[in-house]
Design a protein around this motif. Structure first.
Motif, PDB file in Angstrom:
ATOM      1  N   HIS A   1       0.838  -1.205   0.000  1.00  0.00           N
ATOM      2  CA  HIS A   1       0.000   0.000   0.000  1.00  0.00           C
ATOM      3  C   HIS A   1       0.875   1.258   0.000  1.00  0.00           C
TER       4      HIS A   1
ATOM      5  N   VAL B   1      -6.659   5.849  -5.101  1.00  0.00           N
ATOM      6  CA  VAL B   1      -5.738   4.923  -4.440  1.00  0.00           C
ATOM      7  C   VAL B   1      -5.941   4.976  -2.926  1.00  0.00           C
TER       8      VAL B   1
ATOM      9  N   GLU C   1       2.278   1.763  -3.447  1.00  0.00           N
ATOM     10  CA  GLU C   1       1.246   2.223  -4.375  1.00  0.00           C
ATOM     11  C   GLU C   1       0.868   3.684  -4.112  1.00  0.00           C
TER      12      GLU C   1
ATOM     13  N   ARG D   1       3.510   6.007  -5.463  1.00  0.00           N
ATOM     14  CA  ARG D   1       3.542   6.088  -6.935  1.00  0.00           C
ATOM     15  C   ARG D   1       2.304   6.743  -7.535  1.00  0.00           C
TER      16      ARG D   1
END
Length: 156
Positions: free
Chosen positions: A20, A35, A23, A26
């Motif tokens: 997580h 996200v 992610e 990014r």
């Protein structure tokens, strides 16, 4: 191997937490709210909240002096809106921004803020904030940090 899969020696939530964080780091500006919302949907609510909190703190710190901070903060507040802790953290980042940029803020808001925020505010160069926290900060550590801040010297 699945990025969210744990090794035999690592608990699954640890692997998901790390995934997580990667992610979130990014995520582009446009995808960030989606996200964050997806991470908050993780079955381990505490772990998910911790990952999002770490992300919000990193991003807010990076954006604090940037003109886009307010738009970002509003988008994140809408995204985490049902989580009182994350919403409060975003509000406190906004208050810290006002303190740092010497924008409008109210002493009572700062005095009612968390220890987390008061300690960060005590490390700023805003002389008015330092005086207030040196006298009325919630903890001895906050009062000492504000009182010893070099930006306060020569003010008294």
């Amino acid at each position: 191997m699945n990025a969210l899969a744990a090794s035999p020696d690592e608990p699954a939530e640890h692997a998901r937490f790390a995934a997580h964080l990667r992610e979130l780091a990014r995520a582009t500006d446009a995808r960030e709210p989606a996200v964050v919302a997806r991470v908050l949907g993780d079955p381990d609510r505490t772990m998910a909240r911790s990952a999002v909190l770490r992300h919000l703190d990193r991003r807010a710190g990076d954006l604090l002096a940037e003109p886009g901070f307010a738009v970002w903060s509003e988008a994140m507040t809408r995204t985490v809106g049902d989580d009182p802790f994350l919403t409060r953290r975003l509000l406190e980042w906004s208050l810290l921004r006002a303190v740092v940029r010497q924008g409008p803020w109210r002493p009572d808001d700062l005095l009612n803020a968390s220890d987390w925020l008061q300690l960060r505010a005590a490390a700023t160069s805003n002389a008015e904030v330092l005086r207030l926290l040196a006298e009325r900060g919630r903890t001895r550590r906050i009062r000492r940090t504000a009182g010893l801040n070099p930006a306060r010297s020569g003010d008294d």
